[in-house]
Design an enzyme around this catalytic site. Structure first.
Site, PDB file in Angstrom:
ATOM      1  NE  ARG A 114       4.951  19.303  29.391  1.00  0.00           N
ATOM      2  CZ  ARG A 114       5.266  20.128  29.301  1.00  0.00           C
ATOM      3  NH1 ARG A 114       6.623  20.336  29.541  1.00  0.00           N
ATOM      4  NH2 ARG A 114       4.359  20.747  29.601  1.00  0.00           N
TER       5      ARG A 114
ATOM      6  CG  ASP B 200      -1.870  -0.704   1.059  1.00  0.00           C
ATOM      7  OD1 ASP B 200      -1.837  -1.345  -0.439  1.00  0.00           O
ATOM      8  OD2 ASP B 200      -2.847  -0.906   1.577  1.00  0.00           O
TER       9      ASP B 200
ATOM     10  CD  GLN C 254       4.230   6.912   1.505  1.00  0.00           C
ATOM     11  OE1 GLN C 254       3.724   7.564   0.468  1.00  0.00           O
ATOM     12  NE2 GLN C 254       4.396   5.249   1.280  1.00  0.00           N
TER      13      GLN C 254
ATOM     14  CB  SER D 238      -4.435   1.112  14.845  1.00  0.00           C
ATOM     15  OG  SER D 238      -3.906   2.784  14.504  1.00  0.00           O
TER      16      SER D 238
ATOM     17  CG  ASN E 225      -3.837   5.948   3.219  1.00  0.00           C
ATOM     18  OD1 ASN E 225      -4.660   5.361   2.857  1.00  0.00           O
ATOM     19  ND2 ASN E 225      -3.092   4.633   4.172  1.00  0.00           N
ATOM     20  CD  GLU E 226      -2.718   8.463   7.702  1.00  0.00           C
ATOM     21  OE1 GLU E 226      -2.166   8.137   6.657  1.00  0.00           O
ATOM     22  OE2 GLU E 226      -3.520   6.699   7.448  1.00  0.00           O
TER      23      GLU E 226
END
Length: 322
Positions: free
Chosen positions: A168, A83, A256, A203, A157-158
């Protein structure tokens, strides 16, 4: 060129082959495909970095070109890899309208439908125009600092805004179409397309979005407040994220590309004006793919039936009749 321009298939003359970078395992597959396509009368164009990284003199003997050359010359592209390879190729070629076919040489392969063992067998259907085109939306992420645009990136994708390497939490503000939505203290925020809903977003307990639903999912990463839940909005929305507090925060596109962020930076995210076109083999079903990849069809271990007495013992003899 647009995706519909290659159907009927007699318009297909030049096919680009794109492989996984930094891998010599694809050389044999590339050679097999290139030779078979040439035998069928096709012009073959190997993506330049793919050829250089293959380490194969046979691959380097074919005509090579960068993604711009492929976009201008190729009627379609066959991508060999996982992918990640498909994500990179889709971002590079979407603006040219070059359709993509995926041969899976990775692991899960949500976007690469064809097994390596079947890649030559499916060429008849591909060149006969039997593959099914599907449009996939992309996102554009623009990063602003002190009112100036630093950079702009595409994501299939995102887009992920996260706290970076330090432990933190990051603190940010979310606006949708100029309206304040919430302050978020968390490890980060995922802004996902339907294609990306089965990647990082999944996920993080984000929703699975069907590819034909025009939507964007906003998924908090480990939020400090449990009431911060994923939100799905229209892909026509303009999303703005402002960094309020952070030490080592970054924005990632498809895992990426990364840009370091500072307090006060603004990330504006919108749907791209063009889409990627994926070609699926005959009989492709999105839900079948989900069942196979996510093992929804797996049967649980068969347990022996329990007697009424055993059930009473398990429940402590409680009277459930009321």
């Amino acid at each position: 060129m647009n995706a519909s321009a290659i159907f009927p298939p007699n318009g297909v003359r030049t096919i680009a082959l794109i492989g996984k970078y930094n891998s010599r395992d694809i050389s044999d597959s590339l050679c097999l495909l290139a030779n078979d396509l040439q035998r069928r009368g096709m012009t073959v164009l190997i993506e330049k970095a793919t050829a250089e990284n293959s380490g194969s003199p046979q691959i380097l003997a074919w005509a090579c070109g960068d993604f711009i050359a492929i976009g201008e010359r190729a009627d379609l592209a066959i991508v060999l890899g996982g992918d990640g390879t498909m994500l990179n190729a889709a971002r590079q070629l979407a603006r040219f309208g070059v359709p993509l076919v995926g041969v899976n040489q990775g692991r899960l392969g949500f976007m690469t439908d064809i097994a390596r063992s079947d890649m030559l067998a499916v060429l008849d259907d591909l060149l006969a125009g039997h593959f099914i085109p599907e449009s996939r939306q992309l996102l554009v992420a623009s990063i602003f600092r002190n009112g100036q645009k630093l950079s702009e990136h595409l994501a299939l994708n995102e887009v992920v805004i996260d706290k970076g390497a330090f432990g933190r939490l990051i603190e940010l503000q979310l606006f949708i179409d100029g309206e304040f939505v919430f302050n978020l203290r968390a490890d980060g925020l995922i802004v996902s397309t339907p294609t990306g809903s089965t990647a990082y977003s999944l996920s993080a307990n984000g929703p699975i979005q069907h590819p034909q639903v025009s939507s964007i999912a906003l998924v908090p990463l480990c939020p400090h407040a449990l009431s911060n839940r994923p939100i799905v909005v229209s892909d026509a929305c303009q999303i703005e994220v402002r960094i309020l507090r952070a030490i080592d925060s970054r924005v990632h596109c498809d895992g990426q590309m990364a840009v370091d962020l500072r307090v006060g930076d603004i990330i504006c995210i919108r749907r791209a004006e063009f889409s990627a076109c994926l070609l699926h083999p005959p009989g492709y079903s999105y839900f079948t793919m989900l069942r196979e990849k996510l093992h929804w069809s797996a049967q649980p271990d068969v347990l022996p039936l329990m007697s009424v007495e055993d059930q009473d013992d398990l429940m402590g003899g409680a009277d459930c009749s009321g």
